[in-house]
Design a protein around this motif. Structure first.
Motif, short mmCIF file in Angstrom:
data_model
loop_
_atom_site.label_atom_id
_atom_site.label_comp_id
_atom_site.label_asym_id
_atom_site.label_seq_id
_atom_site.Cartn_x
_atom_site.Cartn_y
_atom_site.Cartn_z
N LEU A 199 42.89 69.15 45.70
CA LEU A 199 43.33 70.53 45.87
C LEU A 199 44.86 70.57 45.81
O LEU A 199 45.54 69.91 46.58
N TYR A 200 45.37 71.40 44.90
CA TYR A 200 46.81 71.58 44.75
C TYR A 200 47.17 73.00 45.17
O TYR A 200 46.72 73.97 44.54
N LEU A 201 47.97 73.11 46.22
CA LEU A 201 48.44 74.40 46.70
C LEU A 201 49.86 74.59 46.18
O LEU A 201 50.82 74.01 46.70
N VAL A 202 49.95 75.36 45.12
CA VAL A 202 51.18 75.42 44.33
C VAL A 202 52.01 76.62 44.77
O VAL A 202 51.72 77.77 44.42
N GLY A 203 53.04 76.36 45.55
CA GLY A 203 53.90 77.46 45.99
C GLY A 203 54.89 77.01 47.05
O GLY A 203 54.70 75.99 47.73
N LYS A 204 55.92 77.79 47.18
CA LYS A 204 56.98 77.49 48.14
C LYS A 204 56.49 77.67 49.57
O LYS A 204 55.68 78.56 49.85
N TYR A 205 56.97 76.83 50.48
CA TYR A 205 56.62 76.99 51.89
C TYR A 205 57.83 76.68 52.75
O TYR A 205 58.79 76.04 52.31
N ASP A 206 57.78 77.17 53.99
CA ASP A 206 58.82 76.89 54.97
C ASP A 206 58.41 75.62 55.71
O ASP A 206 57.45 75.62 56.48
#
Length: 361
Positions: free
Chosen positions: A211-218
């Motif tokens: 599973l690839y969670l593609v996005g910016k995070y804090d």
């Protein structure tokens, strides 16, 4: 007469920013004088394209002002002073409850934004939205003016750019089934539900999956910490948070993905679903807000959140070539509704129709 667009923040590559720039170009091509004003302007946006909001002056009564409404913006207090006709392009504002336990600042910003929706209800002469979900939001907040729905303006040409070839080759060399979800890591996107469904898929259907969670995070945010803790509690392997990455790598993930899984609970319009369709990635999504409107028949839409049920649907798609082919055919037809030419044409037609009839409003 000028057609003036106002947006709180103008970012290159952002969905709202792309809509602003695409509409500006279309209006110019039709011979209209245009202007764009924003409080925050990305350095990537050429200086002659947009000007700081404080330089807007006082539009005259022949001008048309289009305000892109998608967040709280203190500048809107000036709208009541303007004599020009005003159009709202409403992009929706996330309910603050999603952020209450995670980010007090975003919670407060969203709360102000939601309050602003009803506070500004008597200002626009006309509204344009990008889904019926958005239109109903305005109606429930007391808007009495005409409201039209148009497709979101998506710059499809951007997706024809080169991906990161070496990175794509590495992804494709991996035999694991690759499940992706794209978007900034925020509570309303319900990443925890994506993870829970993937857990059941990996446990009961296919251990060789990622599973690839593609996005910016804090990195220090409470929500991201909760997600990492959840993955650890499940003892779940092969879950990857990409963080902020280049657009060329995002394209690589789309090109390598076997399935797109969306469990979001608030979308005014869901651009990543259109992106997945564009790259022929089969989609499983939870039916909430404007998700179903965006997806149409371009994927499998689930009416309930049951991780095992979701996992079983994922498995069926990934194991059934004929089903994937059918989904692919539906996606191609669905994408015709979002073509840049068609979407921009409809938006422009709405603006021009308003301009022609404004004297009678």
């Amino acid at each position: 007469m000028r057609v003036i667009q106002v947006v709180p923040t103008l970012l290159y590559g952002d969905g709202v920013g792309n809509a602003v720039l695409a509409l500006d170009a279309a209006l110019k091509n039709k011979g209209y004088k245009t202007a764009i004003y924003a409080e925050n302007i990305s350095p990537k946006v050429e200086r002659h394209i947009a000007k700081p909001i404080e330089k807007i002056g006082d539009p005259n009564n022949e001008d048309i002002l289009i305000y892109h409404f998608g967040c709280a913006f203190t500048w809107t207090k000036h709208l009541r002073d303007f004599k020009c006709k005003i159009i709202f392009a409403y992009h929706n504002i996330t309910p603050p409850e999603f952020f209450k336990d995670y980010d007090i600042k975003v919670y407060a910003d969203c709360k102000r934004g939601r309050q602003e929706i009803s506070r500004l209800a008597d200002i626009p002469d006309y509204c344009v939205t990008f889904s019926n979900f958005n239109k109903q939001d305005l109606l429930e907040n007391g808007y009495k003016c005409k409201i039209d729905i148009v497709p979101a303006l998506i710059q499809f040409s951007d997706y024809g750019k080169k991906c990161d070839a070496k990175f794509l080759e590495k992804l494709k060399a991996d035999t694991a089934k690759k499940i992706i979800f794209t978007g900034r890591v925020c509570p309303h996107k319900k990443f925890e539900d994506v993870i829970a469904s993937f857990y059941d898929y990996q446990k009961f259907f296919n251990k060789n999956s990622k599973l690839y969670l593609v996005g910016k995070y804090d990195e220090y945010g409470k929500y991201y910490f909760k997600l990492k803790e959840f993955v650890e509690t499940l003892k779940l392997k092969n879950v990857f948070f990409t963080g902020h990455i280049s657009f060329s790598q995002i394209l690589s993930y789309y090109k390598a993905a076997d399935l797109f899984l969306c469990q979001s609970e608030h979308e005014g319009f869901c651009v990543p679903l259109v992106e997945a369709m564009l790259f022929d990635v089969p989609i499983v999504a939870y039916d909430s807000s404007a998700v179903g409107e965006t997806l149409g028949d371009g994927g499998i839409l689930l009416q309930e959140k049951d991780p095992l049920l979701t996992a079983s649907v994922m498995a069926q798609i990934l194991e059934d070539e004929l089903l994937r082919k059918k989904i692919s055919e539906n996606q191609k037809r669905r994408l015709e509704n979002f073509s840049s030419e068609k979407a921009c044409g409809q938006f422009l037609n709405c603006i021009e129709t308003f301009i022609k009839t404004q004297g009678n409003l």
